[in-house]
Design a protein around this motif. Structure first.
Motif, short mmCIF file in Angstrom:
data_model
loop_
_atom_site.label_atom_id
_atom_site.label_comp_id
_atom_site.label_asym_id
_atom_site.label_seq_id
_atom_site.Cartn_x
_atom_site.Cartn_y
_atom_site.Cartn_z
N ARG A 179 37.87 32.11 38.01
CA ARG A 179 36.60 32.58 37.74
C ARG A 179 36.45 33.91 38.25
N ASP A 180 37.46 34.38 39.26
CA ASP A 180 37.28 35.55 39.72
C ASP A 180 38.79 36.03 40.61
N ALA A 181 38.60 37.08 41.13
CA ALA A 181 40.18 37.55 41.84
C ALA A 181 40.19 37.24 43.19
N LEU A 217 40.94 28.59 46.35
CA LEU A 217 40.75 27.53 45.83
C LEU A 217 39.50 27.36 44.86
N GLY A 218 38.29 27.84 45.62
CA GLY A 218 37.22 27.89 44.76
C GLY A 218 37.08 28.70 43.76
N SER A 219 38.13 29.60 43.32
CA SER A 219 38.16 30.53 42.29
C SER A 219 38.98 29.66 41.06
N ILE A 220 39.49 28.75 41.38
CA ILE A 220 40.33 28.11 40.18
C ILE A 220 39.11 27.29 39.42
N ILE A 221 39.36 27.49 38.05
CA ILE A 221 38.59 26.68 37.34
C ILE A 221 39.63 25.57 36.50
N ALA A 222 40.94 25.88 36.25
CA ALA A 222 42.00 24.91 35.82
C ALA A 222 43.24 25.17 36.19
N ASN A 223 44.22 24.29 36.24
CA ASN A 223 45.49 24.70 36.57
C ASN A 223 46.46 23.69 36.09
N ASP A 235 36.27 33.27 31.62
CA ASP A 235 37.61 33.41 32.51
C ASP A 235 37.76 34.93 33.05
N LYS A 236 38.22 35.12 34.48
CA LYS A 236 38.41 36.38 34.70
C LYS A 236 39.95 36.73 34.80
N ILE A 237 40.62 35.57 35.52
CA ILE A 237 41.95 35.97 35.55
C ILE A 237 42.79 34.89 34.99
N PHE A 238 44.14 34.91 34.39
CA PHE A 238 44.99 33.80 34.10
C PHE A 238 46.19 34.27 34.69
N THR A 239 46.69 33.24 35.65
CA THR A 239 47.96 33.29 36.31
C THR A 239 49.12 32.47 35.60
N THR A 240 50.29 32.81 35.57
CA THR A 240 51.32 32.04 34.87
C THR A 240 52.67 32.35 35.74
N ASN A 241 53.31 31.25 35.88
CA ASN A 241 54.69 31.38 36.86
C ASN A 241 55.73 30.47 36.26
N GLY A 298 53.09 36.34 35.56
CA GLY A 298 52.17 37.59 35.77
C GLY A 298 50.83 36.95 35.96
N VAL A 299 49.92 37.92 36.35
CA VAL A 299 48.67 37.63 36.65
C VAL A 299 48.10 38.61 35.81
N TYR A 300 47.03 37.89 34.99
CA TYR A 300 46.41 38.92 33.85
C TYR A 300 44.96 38.85 34.00
N ILE A 301 44.48 40.07 33.84
CA ILE A 301 42.75 40.15 33.65
C ILE A 301 42.56 39.92 32.23
N VAL A 302 41.67 38.76 31.99
CA VAL A 302 41.21 38.18 30.80
C VAL A 302 40.08 39.34 30.18
N GLY A 303 40.47 39.68 28.71
CA GLY A 303 39.44 40.69 28.33
C GLY A 303 40.16 42.19 28.36
#
Length: 165
Positions: free
Chosen positions: A124-126, A130-136, A151-157, A97-102
Motif C-alpha cells: 500500500r506504500d513504500a 509489515l503493515g505495508s503488505i497488502i498481499a504476498n 496498490d503503490k508498490i509491487f515487489t518480485t524476486n 525488482g521493485v516497481y511503482i504501480v502506475g
C-alpha cells in the motif's frame, strides 16, 4: 645585273614565293581539313562516351530507387516490430525488482510461469514494514496476481517474467 635582267627575275621570284605561299596555304587547309575530320571523330566519340555515362547514371538512379523502396519496407517492418516490442514491454514485468504501480507498471492481472522459489508482494506504500503488505506469496510453478490501481508498490524476486493477461 642590269635592270632589265633583274625585272626578268622578279616574275620568277614572285612565282617562287607565290608557289611557296600556295604550298603553305594548301598544307594549312589540308591540316585544318584533316584536323576538322579528327575533331568530328573526336566529337562523335565524346558524344558516345557521354551517352554511355548517362546510361550508367540512369542505371544507378534506378538502383537507388530500388534501394530506397527496400529501405522504406525494412523501416516500416522495424517500426512495427518496435511498436509490438513496446506493447510487450508495457505488458511485461521482469521477474526481479521493485516497481511503482502506475509509473513503472500498469495495474492489471499478470501471470508468471515455471517458477521455483518465486516471491511476490503488493504494498500500500513504500514504507517497507509489515503493515505495508497488502498481499504476498511464495510460488513454485504458475502464479497469477491482480495488481490493483490502489496498490503503490509491487515487489518480485526470483520469479519468471510476469505477463499481463
Amino acid at each position: 645585273i642590269t635592270p632589265k635582267r633583274a625585272m626578268a627575275r622578279i616574275p620568277w621570284a614572285v612565282a617562287l614565293v607565290a608557289s611557296a605561299v600556295a604550298l603553305l596555304i594548301g598544307v594549312g587547309i589540308g591540316a585544318a581539313s584533316s584536323s576538322g575530320g579528327n575533331n568530328t571523330a573526336a566529337l562523335a566519340k565524346l558524344k558516345a562516351n557521354n551517352s554511355s555515362l548517362q546510361d550508367k547514371v540512369n542505371s544507378y538512379k534506378a538502383q537507388q530507387s530500388e534501394f530506397d523502396a527496400e529501405k522504406a519496407t525494412v523501416d516500416a517492418e522495424k517500426a512495427q516490430q518496435d511498436a509490438a516490442a513496446a506493447v510487450q514491454a508495457a505488458n511485461t514485468i521482469p521477474g526481479d525488482g521493485v516497481y511503482i504501480v502506475g509509473t513503472d507498471i500498469k495495474p492489471g492481472t499478470y501471470r508468471s510461469q515455471d517458477n521455483s522459489g518465486c516471491y511476490w508482494e503488493r504494498d500500500r506504500d513504500a514504507n517497507g514494514d509489515l503493515g505495508s503488505i497488502i498481499a504476498n506469496g511464495n510460488v513454485n510453478g504458475q502464479a497469477v496476481i491482480n495488481i490493483k490501481s490502489t496498490d503503490k508498490i509491487f515487489t518480485t524476486n526470483g520469479c519468471s517474467d510476469w505477463t499481463k493477461i
